[in-house]
Design an enzyme around this catalytic site. Structure first.
Site, PDB file in Angstrom:
ATOM      1  N   SER A   1      20.727  27.080  26.053  1.00 45.90           N
ATOM      2  CA  SER A   1      19.840  26.512  27.069  1.00 45.90           C
ATOM      3  C   SER A   1      20.597  25.933  28.243  1.00 45.90           C
ATOM      4  O   SER A   1      21.617  25.269  28.066  1.00 45.90           O
ATOM      5  CB  SER A   1      19.015  25.377  26.461  1.00 45.90           C
TER       6      SER A   1
ATOM      7  N   THR B   1      56.866  64.428  48.323  1.00 39.64           N
ATOM      8  CA  THR B   1      56.078  63.324  48.859  1.00 39.64           C
ATOM      9  C   THR B   1      55.921  63.595  50.350  1.00 39.64           C
ATOM     10  O   THR B   1      56.667  63.080  51.157  1.00 39.64           O
ATOM     11  CB  THR B   1      56.804  61.991  48.609  1.00 39.64           C
TER      12      THR B   1
ATOM     13  N   SER C   1      52.761  62.296  43.727  1.00 38.55           N
ATOM     14  CA  SER C   1      53.821  63.259  43.400  1.00 38.55           C
ATOM     15  C   SER C   1      54.332  63.000  41.989  1.00 38.55           C
ATOM     16  O   SER C   1      54.027  61.971  41.388  1.00 38.55           O
ATOM     17  CB  SER C   1      54.955  63.160  44.416  1.00 38.55           C
TER      18      SER C   1
ATOM     19  N   SER D   1      56.991  62.083  40.661  1.00 36.86           N
ATOM     20  CA  SER D   1      57.820  60.922  40.339  1.00 36.86           C
ATOM     21  C   SER D   1      56.959  59.722  39.963  1.00 36.86           C
ATOM     22  O   SER D   1      57.409  58.808  39.287  1.00 36.86           O
ATOM     23  CB  SER D   1      58.697  60.561  41.534  1.00 36.86           C
TER      24      SER D   1
ATOM     25  N   HIS E   1      15.088  20.437  30.522  1.00 33.05           N
ATOM     26  CA  HIS E   1      14.698  20.023  29.160  1.00 33.05           C
ATOM     27  C   HIS E   1      15.893  19.534  28.335  1.00 33.05           C
ATOM     28  O   HIS E   1      15.719  19.063  27.223  1.00 33.05           O
ATOM     29  CB  HIS E   1      13.950  21.161  28.445  1.00 33.05           C
TER      30      HIS E   1
ATOM     31  N   ASP F   1      11.765  24.125  34.771  1.00 33.27           N
ATOM     32  CA  ASP F   1      12.804  23.614  33.869  1.00 33.27           C
ATOM     33  C   ASP F   1      14.198  23.812  34.491  1.00 33.27           C
ATOM     34  O   ASP F   1      14.948  24.692  34.108  1.00 33.27           O
ATOM     35  CB  ASP F   1      12.695  24.360  32.528  1.00 33.27           C
TER      36      ASP F   1
END
Ligand SMILES: *[C@@H]1O[C@H](CO)[C@@H](O)[C@H](O)[C@H]1NC(C)=O
Ligand SMILES: *[C@@H]1O[C@H](CO)[C@@H](O)[C@H](O)[C@H]1NC(C)=O
Ligand SMILES: *[C@@H]1O[C@H](CO)[C@@H](O)[C@H](O)[C@H]1NC(C)=O
Ligand SMILES: *[C@@H]1O[C@H](CO)[C@@H](O)[C@H](O)[C@H]1NC(C)=O
Ligand SMILES: *[C@@H]1O[C@H](CO)[C@@H](O)[C@H](O)[C@H]1NC(C)=O
Length: 727
Positions: free
Chosen positions: A664, A319, A244, A246, A488, A540
């Site tokens: 990495s 509302t 609404s 408001s 690694h 790895d």
């Protein structure tokens, strides 16, 4: 026909200010913090062009409104004991102390303190002799109680003192289970608002987590309720949003975003309800109907909700909650008919579906008439309260969030469900408090000042070999003790205690020492040296276990690993039916898979969006590995690009940013909504863009990431004690 506008009164309010809202129909008073407008926060413009008169709670007319200090109401009645000090009202931070007469035991707190929002800390203090079949239900502060007998079927009735509004049940019945029906009443000053902390803890407790019923609220011990979808059952969630005039556009979009977060939160529990989304003003507007096949697709519903425009309502002066609830009622009937058409025999929607309604409003919920008759119709439709032995109260929950002074606390309190030990009605001061409550609840914290969820698992590692310089890598926090990184980053004889891990905010994080370092047993960088290939990155991946447990926070949160329950939830799939293969299929789809990695730039973490080439572009991506200087001697690219890698980079279909050497060990991440799943570990690249003078990468700049799906047996084994819920 709206009344003519009234003029602003000459002395609006002593010590505060006034604003006219709703096209001149409403006067809203505002007071400084710690004060409230007395005797009322709002006045309406009457048909005689006069503001509604000011009256003290007893009815006596008042000449002017004034800002008064927020105070807590005093106890009106306290059975079987005494309390002190005795005052009609109490100042903030004053303490009330309760004591019981001999033969009675105190349940609840001994001391209660008046809080800044005008509520008392803790629960109701009750002096009970333990004689009743139900425990003594007590008298909340500000209330009086009728009814002294606590046998099965006995009733107690409550009233609130003058000027106070009742939240909770006016009447409670002692049930056969030894618990009182309904929820303990609360007598609140109309100027009392719930704090974001109260809302987030009470709402989430009621909505999703188990609730330990506070003994003082008269419930049976440890009654637990949970939103669970029973086998064969289902759940509908209706999100009903006031649009609404408001509300205003800014606040409407805030409320809408709060609901999007709620959907996210619900999905994170692995619950997949159907959603109904409605907005309402003078008329309701159905945005998503539960009849729609996509109504259980949380992503789709979130998108529909997110796209919702405030302007979509033409008539927005009222509302009309009643009309909104009628639309929900119709939706239930329509869905039922739809299901029956599809061949369901028994009433599937009315009989075995739980219905949860979340209503957000900032207006007078009774405009258009009381919505209560519609609530009764819905209860009737769902056979709730018809059979005393099976009242089916679990099948309907109505939560109401009232925002601001214009909300009539009494009306929202009436509309909300009343269940033992739970809270369904919240009255908050403004939409910002509501936003904060939901942020707290969802655990994303205050956006902006805190790290985003995809950045929070970021865990830089430093390695200090004796007598050498500091080397660094990245890792991802995956549990309270473990960081996942690349093998690694370490040499074979590196010691765990040379490694430190930085967890949390950049510059202000927590440094943790490593206790254990495990590289994957099949990782062997020198394996192909005999063939003139100096480095080989198969397998790895490494795990670093820390000496101390990490306390998760907004800035340090773990990332989801594939093939865990957490990822099943993030993917919004049912558990335990969803398999590891399903995860692989859903995450690493065929084609270009959008993913991201995190690059630590100058004092700032940056997200880099890339595409995993997992379709026709995969072989071209992998072929470029031969252009890496270290792979000049490689004849067949498959020698170095084993099936354990994911490939990103290049310019097709779009230019992907590249990883640098310092990245990495960091995670390659796939985002699903606001949830992040790690699928790879950044391993090696064809071209180090950070070393290039122009920082421009050639088309063959590709990056390779260890695919976590290929090392799951090892992860499961090493992380067995971490309760990650591997599937
Ligand atoms: C409460 O505060 C008012 C002023 O704000 C003060 O006059 C009064 O004495 C206080 N009452 C108590 C019991 O502290
Ligand atoms: C309650 O408050 C009083 C002072 O008001 C204090 O002396 C007492 O220790 C408190 N008791 C508890 C259990 O906190
Ligand atoms: C949102 O609501 C608050 C009152 O709760 C009001 O002060 C504010 O102006 C509104 N903002 C917008 C953008 O409508
Ligand atoms: C709901 O299901 C129960 C059996 O589970 C059945 O006895 C009852 O009649 C059904 N109610 C409706 C409204 O279909
Ligand atoms: C290629 O192999 C030859 C002979 O084994 C070796 O001397 C050379 O260094 C290798 N090249 C690279 C880039 O490793």
């Amino acid at each position: 026909t709206a009344p003519q506008c009234c003029e602003l009164p000459h002395t609006p309010i002593v010590g505060g200010s006034a604003r006219v809202q709703r096209q001149g129909q409403m006067l809203v008073y505002q007071c400084p913090a710690g004060q409230f407008p007395y005797p009322t926060p709002i006045r309406e413009c009457r048909s005689n062009s006069q503001w509604s008169p000011l009256r003290a709670p007893g009815g006596r007319p008042l000449a002017k409104a004034e800002c008064r200090a927020i105070q807590c109401p005093g106890p009106l009645e306290f059975d079987n004991g005494h309390f002190h000090p005795r005052q009609p009202r109490y100042n903030i931070s004053q303490t009330l102390t309760f004591e019981c007469f001999e033969g009675y035991t105190l349940r609840g707190p001994h001391n209660r303190t008046c809080l800044p929002n005008g509520k008392w800390s803790g629960g109701t203090a009750i002096c009970d002799d333990g004689e009743g079949q139900c425990p003594d239900p007590g008298v909340p502060i500000g209330a009086t109680k009728d009814g002294q007998l606590y046998r099965v079927e006995d009733r107690v009735r409550y009233r609130c003192g003058r000027g106070l509004v009742m939240f909770g049940s006016k009447e409670r019945t002692c049930q056969e289970s030894g618990a009182w029906s309904g929820t303990q009443p609360e007598c609140r000053d109309p100027s009392t608002y719930d704090t974001p902390e109260e809302v987030s803890s009470a709402f989430i407790a009621s909505l999703s987590e188990t609730v330990e019923v506070d003994r003082s609220s008269g419930g049976a011990e440890n009654v637990k309720r949970k939103i669970v979808i029973e086998a064969g059952g289902s759940m509908n969630i209706y999100l009903v949003l006031d649009a609404s005039d408001s509300v205003g556009e800014g606040n409407f979009s805030r409320a809408r975003d709060v609901l999007v977060q709620l959907i996210e939160k619900i999905s994170s529990y692995g619950v997949f309800p159907r959603y109904g989304v409605l907005t309402f003003a003078t008329d309701p507007h159905v945005v998503v109907s539960t009849v729609n096949a996509q109504s259980s697709d949380a992503d789709w519903v979130s998108t529909k909700l997110g796209d919702l425009k405030y302007e979509s309502h033409a008539l927005r002066s009222g509302t009309n909650t009643k009309a909104a609830l009628e639309a929900v009622h119709n939706m239930i009937i329509e869905q039922e008919q739809d299901e029956i058409r599809k061949g369901h025999k028994v009433a599937p929607v009315a009989n075995s579906t739980r219905h949860v309604l979340v209503l957000m409003t900032d207006g007078n919920t009774n405009m258009g008439g009381s919505p209560m008759p519609v609530v009764r119709q819905i209860r009737e439709l769902l056979s709730i309260g018809r059979d005393i032995r099976n009242p089916r109260e679990d099948y309907l929950d109505i939560y109401v969030f009232g925002i601001g002074a214009m909300v009539n606390a009494e009306n929202i309190a009436e509309l909300a469900s009343k269940k033992s030990g739970e809270k369904h009605v919240f009255h908050m001061q403004d939409i910002r408090d509501l936003q904060k409550a939901f942020h707290d609840m969802i655990g994303t914290g205050n956006p902006g000042s805190l790290r985003d969820p995809d950045l929070s698992p970021h865990a830089p590692l430093s390695l200090q070999r004796p007598g050498k310089g500091l080397e660094s890598c990245k890792g991802a926090l995956i549990s309270e003790y473990f960081v996942l990184t690349a093998a690694h980053c370490f040499d074979i004889d590196d010691q765990a205690h040379w490694i430190t891990v930085d967890v949390g905010e950049p510059d202000a994080g927590v440094l943790c020492l490593a206790r254990v370092l495990w590289s994957h047993p099949q990782y062997n960088i020198g394996k192909l040296r005999g063939a003139g290939i100096p480095e080989f990155y198969d397998y790895d991946v490494a795990l670093v276990k820390l000496t101390t447990k990490i306390k998760f926070s907004f800035n340090a949160r773990p990332i989801c690993l594939p093939c865990t329950e957490g990822t099943t939830r993030a993917l919004r799939k049912p558990h335990p039916e969803t398999t590891c293969n399903d995860h692989k299929r859903l995450l690493l789809t065929v084609g270009e898979v959008p993913a991201l990695f995190v690059h630590e730039g100058k004092k700032k973490l940056e997200r880099k969006h890339v595409n995993i080439k997992n379709g026709v572009k995969k072989s071209a991506c992998e072929a470029d590995a031969k252009k890496a200087p270290i792979y000049a001697n490689v004849t067949d690219v498959k020698q170095v690009v084993t099936p354990r890698f994911l490939c990103t980079g290049g310019i097709d279909p779009v230019v992907d940013p590249n990883t640098c050497k310092g990245d990495s060990g960091g995670p390659l991440i796939i985002a699903k909504g606001k949830r992040y799943i790690q699928v790879g570990v950044i391993s090696w690249g064809v071209f180090d863009v950070c070393k290039a003078p122009s920082r421009r990468a050639p088309a063959h700049a590709r990056d390779f990431h260890l695919n976590l799906f290929t090392v799951l047996p090892w992860l499961r084994d090493k992380l067995a004690e971490e309760e990650l819920g591997f599937i």
